[in-house]
Design a protein around this motif. Structure first.
Motif, PDB file in Angstrom:
ATOM      1  N   UNK A  52     -42.041 -15.447  35.405  1.00 30.31           N
ATOM      2  CA  UNK A  52     -42.309 -14.129  34.819  1.00 30.31           C
ATOM      3  C   UNK A  52     -43.649 -13.564  35.305  1.00 30.31           C
ATOM      4  N   UNK A  53     -44.643 -14.419  35.447  1.00 34.51           N
ATOM      5  CA  UNK A  53     -45.947 -13.973  35.956  1.00 34.51           C
ATOM      6  C   UNK A  53     -45.798 -13.479  37.395  1.00 34.51           C
ATOM      7  N   UNK A  54     -45.030 -14.204  38.187  1.00 38.33           N
ATOM      8  CA  UNK A  54     -44.781 -13.769  39.569  1.00 38.33           C
ATOM      9  C   UNK A  54     -44.005 -12.455  39.612  1.00 38.33           C
ATOM     10  N   UNK A  55     -43.066 -12.286  38.679  1.00 41.17           N
ATOM     11  CA  UNK A  55     -42.292 -11.037  38.612  1.00 41.17           C
ATOM     12  C   UNK A  55     -43.211  -9.842  38.347  1.00 41.17           C
ATOM     13  N   UNK A  56     -44.139 -10.023  37.414  1.00 43.25           N
ATOM     14  CA  UNK A  56     -45.079  -8.936  37.090  1.00 43.25           C
ATOM     15  C   UNK A  56     -45.949  -8.616  38.302  1.00 43.25           C
ATOM     16  N   UNK A  57     -46.447  -9.645  38.963  1.00 45.00           N
ATOM     17  CA  UNK A  57     -47.319  -9.446  40.123  1.00 45.00           C
ATOM     18  C   UNK A  57     -46.588  -8.710  41.250  1.00 45.00           C
ATOM     19  N   UNK A  58     -45.301  -9.009  41.406  1.00 47.42           N
ATOM     20  CA  UNK A  58     -44.524  -8.398  42.479  1.00 47.42           C
ATOM     21  C   UNK A  58     -43.872  -7.077  42.061  1.00 47.42           C
ATOM     22  N   UNK A  59     -44.226  -6.601  40.856  1.00 44.17           N
ATOM     23  CA  UNK A  59     -43.743  -5.284  40.441  1.00 44.17           C
ATOM     24  C   UNK A  59     -42.370  -5.267  39.825  1.00 44.17           C
ATOM     25  N   UNK A  60     -41.879  -6.441  39.367  1.00 51.07           N
ATOM     26  CA  UNK A  60     -40.552  -6.478  38.756  1.00 51.07           C
ATOM     27  C   UNK A  60     -40.637  -6.520  37.241  1.00 51.07           C
ATOM     28  N   UNK A  61     -41.768  -6.155  36.672  1.00 48.08           N
ATOM     29  CA  UNK A  61     -41.930  -6.183  35.223  1.00 48.08           C
ATOM     30  C   UNK A  61     -40.999  -5.172  34.574  1.00 48.08           C
ATOM     31  N   UNK A  62     -40.619  -5.438  33.351  1.00 53.56           N
ATOM     32  CA  UNK A  62     -39.743  -4.517  32.627  1.00 53.56           C
ATOM     33  C   UNK A  62     -38.297  -4.953  32.648  1.00 53.56           C
ATOM     34  N   UNK A  63     -37.947  -5.873  33.572  1.00 53.24           N
ATOM     35  CA  UNK A  63     -36.576  -6.382  33.585  1.00 53.24           C
ATOM     36  C   UNK A  63     -36.452  -7.459  32.524  1.00 53.24           C
ATOM     37  N   UNK A  64     -35.613  -7.198  31.520  1.00 54.05           N
ATOM     38  CA  UNK A  64     -35.442  -8.183  30.460  1.00 54.05           C
ATOM     39  C   UNK A  64     -34.572  -9.320  30.954  1.00 54.05           C
ATOM     40  N   UNK A  65     -34.956 -10.541  30.564  1.00 51.79           N
ATOM     41  CA  UNK A  65     -34.173 -11.698  30.987  1.00 51.79           C
ATOM     42  C   UNK A  65     -32.823 -11.698  30.308  1.00 51.79           C
ATOM     43  N   UNK A  66     -31.806 -12.049  31.065  1.00 48.72           N
ATOM     44  CA  UNK A  66     -30.474 -12.173  30.506  1.00 48.72           C
ATOM     45  C   UNK A  66     -30.402 -13.454  29.687  1.00 48.72           C
ATOM     46  N   UNK A  67     -29.738 -13.384  28.547  1.00 46.67           N
ATOM     47  CA  UNK A  67     -29.522 -14.573  27.735  1.00 46.67           C
ATOM     48  C   UNK A  67     -28.411 -15.362  28.409  1.00 46.67           C
ATOM     49  N   UNK A  68     -28.789 -16.277  29.298  1.00 47.67           N
ATOM     50  CA  UNK A  68     -27.842 -16.877  30.235  1.00 47.67           C
ATOM     51  C   UNK A  68     -26.809 -17.776  29.578  1.00 47.67           C
TER      52      UNK A  68
END
Length: 670
Positions: free
Chosen positions: A487-503
């Motif tokens: 999730x930290x990497x996602x934010x850094x790469x600009x993918x923040x805001x995507x909610x995780x799917x309840x897999x």
């Protein structure tokens, strides 16, 4: 209260209709639109008032205030419906009937009264919810005090059953509150506290049982005291969040990350483009100094690579030089606003921001690469496995050796969490990093005390189980760290805001291979909360059942073995609701539900026992039928998961009632 959103939307629509034109044309389309809105508002108000009145009836101290607010809301809703009635609008009676066409002010007043009364109801309801949570917390604390003082196993089981029910109630109330919170940071803090309480419930059970079984063991007492202390801290934090109070500088601690400092620093610098005089130069120097002080957490860390350390030091030095250049140009521009100087200032601002971005990138790389390496290195859990083995062997010398290794591992993971917090990128992730750091700090010593207890009593089954529980908590936190790192990497790469799917709901499973593969779907908040609540209730029931089986002298008895097997299956279903354990898909869950069974007891002379056993058989059959039923689509799958967990909960409830009867009967026979 869900009707609030409908009300606000409808009121906004009314305002739009009123303000659209000075004179509304009385076309059929306009009349119908106005009437639909008026009716929708009135209907929503009626539902809202019904909920408010129900709350008032359950809380006598606020009944009068709530009732007055509900009456005002109802009156406002009826006024809006009357003013927007199509029949009146189409054929108004002159001088006798006020409509939206003759008196827009009346509708505006009614809408404002409605908003005012709705706000009153919500504020009162909020006060009631806060009071309920505080009352529930107090009940939990009171029962915890009783649990701490018990001296007999039988008394402990009885009180723990009450404690479990109180914890379920507290989880329900705080779960609803968490969903209602708008502040993401508070929501993350609430989630962290609730996670601590949930995990500690199981720890409290095994730690207390171990202490009761070995009352003279100092390490067992230390282990138990640590769990109680952790639960009290988590309960206190929940109340702080709910009442919006603060404790001893907690806010300052949570806000000093490097990313936050860089973000504010860049905003201040870029503000110079618009206003050369909005802050003194000393402010920028102080801000950069604080940021660079925090980078020492990286450069002073024994776990930062030499390459990363050198790059961070170089960029820190460059940042100081860039700021000196920026301040020099800035001061000149204040005295003399020439085109050349303003262009030089723009360049200096760009170079300063670019330098800070490079520093941020280097810090991110240092923290995340360290985290990735540590998580990979510790994924085999070799130290935990060694502690379990040497504990059972009673090898105190080996236990001492491996506890030193676990302490070293703990220090590494704590340092990793501190560095990740600096580069987390968002406040919720920052809170999660702090929670992870606290978890490793606390769980490490608890594992050590549990291992020492087992080594002192190597044949103790409960001491072995207790160590397992604390090791599972450690492993679970390591697993959570992998998710946090992504999730930290996602934010850094600009993918923040995507909610995780309840897999876990739903996916194709290894069972029923002929079924079409189902795509992961997003559960709404209410669905996730419902499944989580059911899971916690099931978890507490399995703990009660396990406590009952512990009371049997003959642990090889077939009844005990079968019940332990069923309890284990139910526990795996609980782990499924948390996205953990061996059950990875809904099909895994349904298969598990199918194989839950019970062996009939044959003792015709005991009608009470037979009566309870006969209750159990149809419940198990219903569970199997539900598990085998074919479903398609998200809604149907969710309903089936819900039903399977509900019926499993019923099975465990009956088992909890049945076991004492079996135990009593066997004692009489023997």
């Amino acid at each position: 209260m869900p009707s609030q959103t409908v009300l606000l939307t409808c009121i906004k629509t009314i305002t739009t209709l009123i303000n659209h034109k000075d004179k509304l044309k009385r076309s059929d389309k306009t009349l119908q639109a106005i009437q639909r809105v008026g009716q929708a508002v009135n209907l929503a108000v009626a539902k809202f008032v019904t909920v408010g009145e129900a709350i008032a009836n359950e809380n006598h101290e606020l009944k009068e205030e709530m009732s007055v607010a509900c009456i005002e809301a109802k009156r406002a809703g009826e006024t809006i419906a009357q003013l927007t009635d199509a029949a009146s609008l189409d054929h108004p009676e002159p001088d006798s009937h006020i409509t939206i066409f003759t008196d827009k002010t009346g509708v505006v007043k009614a809408a404002r009264l409605l908003l005012s009364s709705v706000t009153k109801v919500l504020v009162l309801a909020d006060r009631i919810v806060i009071k309920q949570i505080i009352t529930s917390r107090n009940k939990v604390l009171a029962t915890m005090e009783q649990l701490e003082k018990v001296s007999s196993f039988q008394e402990f089981v009885q009180i723990f059953s009450q404690f479990g029910n109180e914890m379920v109630e507290f989880a329900h109330l705080t779960g609803d509150r968490q969903n209602d919170l708008k502040d993401e940071k508070k929501k993350a803090r609430m989630a962290a506290s609730r996670a601590v309480l949930e995990k500690c419930t199981m720890m409290l059970l095994t730690a207390s049982k171990t202490c009761l079984r070995h009352p003279d063991c100092e390490s067992a007492r230390i282990n138990k005291d640590g769990v109680f202390h952790q639960m009290r801290l988590a309960l206190e934090q929940v109340i702080e969040i709910v009442t919006d109070s603060r404790s001893n500088g907690e806010d300052e601690l949570a806000s000093i990350s490097i990313y936050s400092g860089i973000r504010v620093f860049k905003v201040r610098i870029e503000g110079l483009r618009e206003n050369l005089y909005f802050l003194p130069k000393e402010n920028l120097s102080t801000m950069l100094e604080i940021i660079l002080e925090h980078t020492e957490d990286f450069t002073d860390s024994a776990y930062t690579s030499h390459e990363h350390r050198e790059h961070i030091l170089e960029l820190s030095k460059q940042a100081k030089m860039e700021l000196e250049q920026l301040v020099s140009v800035w001061m000149q521009a204040q005295n003399q606003k020439t085109t050349d100087l303003m262009e030089d200032l723009q360049v200096a601002i760009l170079k300063m921001c670019q330098c800070m971005n490079e520093l941020k990138r280097e810090l991110h790389s240092a923290a995340t690469s360290l985290a990735a390496d540590l998580l990979k290195y510790h994924t085999d859990h070799m130290v935990l496995k060694a502690l379990k083995i040497t504990g059972v062997e009673g090898n105190l010398e080996a236990i001492a050796e491996y506890t030193c290794k676990l302490s070293e591992q703990k220090e590494q993971l704590v340092e990793m969490c501190r560095l990740l917090r600096h580069v987390s990128g968002t406040e919720p992730l920052e809170v999660t990093c702090i929670h992870a750091e606290d978890t490793f700090q606390v769980t490490g010593p608890q594992i050590i005390s549990a291992a020492e207890t087992l080594a002192l009593h190597p044949s103790s089954k409960i001491a072995k189980e207790n160590l397992e529980v604390f090791c599972e908590a450690w492993e679970s936190q390591l697993s959570d760290m992998s998710t946090l790192l992504r999730e930290i990497n996602d934010v850094f790469e600009g993918r923040r805001g995507e909610k995780r799917v309840y897999l876990s709901l739903p996916r194709p499973g290894k069972h029923n291979a002929n079924l079409k593969a189902l795509k992961p779907v997003r559960l709404d908040t209410e669905e996730q909360a419902k499944i989580a609540k059911l899971g916690l209730e099931l978890h507490l029931l399995t703990s009660d059942v396990d406590s009952e089986t512990e009371k049997w002298e003959d642990q090889e008895n077939k009844i005990v073995q079968h019940v332990q097997g069923m309890s284990s299956m139910a526990y795996s279903m609980y782990l499924f609701t948390r996205g953990e354990g061996l059950l990875k898909t809904t099909q895994d869950l349904f298969h598990q539900a199918e194989v839950i069974y019970f062996v009939k007891l044959h003792d015709d002379g005991k009608p009470l026992l037979l009566l309870e056993a006969e209750k159990l058989i149809p419940v198990c059959q219903q569970l199997q039928i539900t598990a085998k039923a074919s479903v398609q689509g998200k809604s149907a799958t969710f309903t089936k998961v819900d039903a399977c967990i509900q019926k499993t909960r019923s099975v465990m409830t009956l088992l909890r009632q049945l076991l004492p009867l079996c135990c009593t009967l066997l004692r009489k026979v023997s």
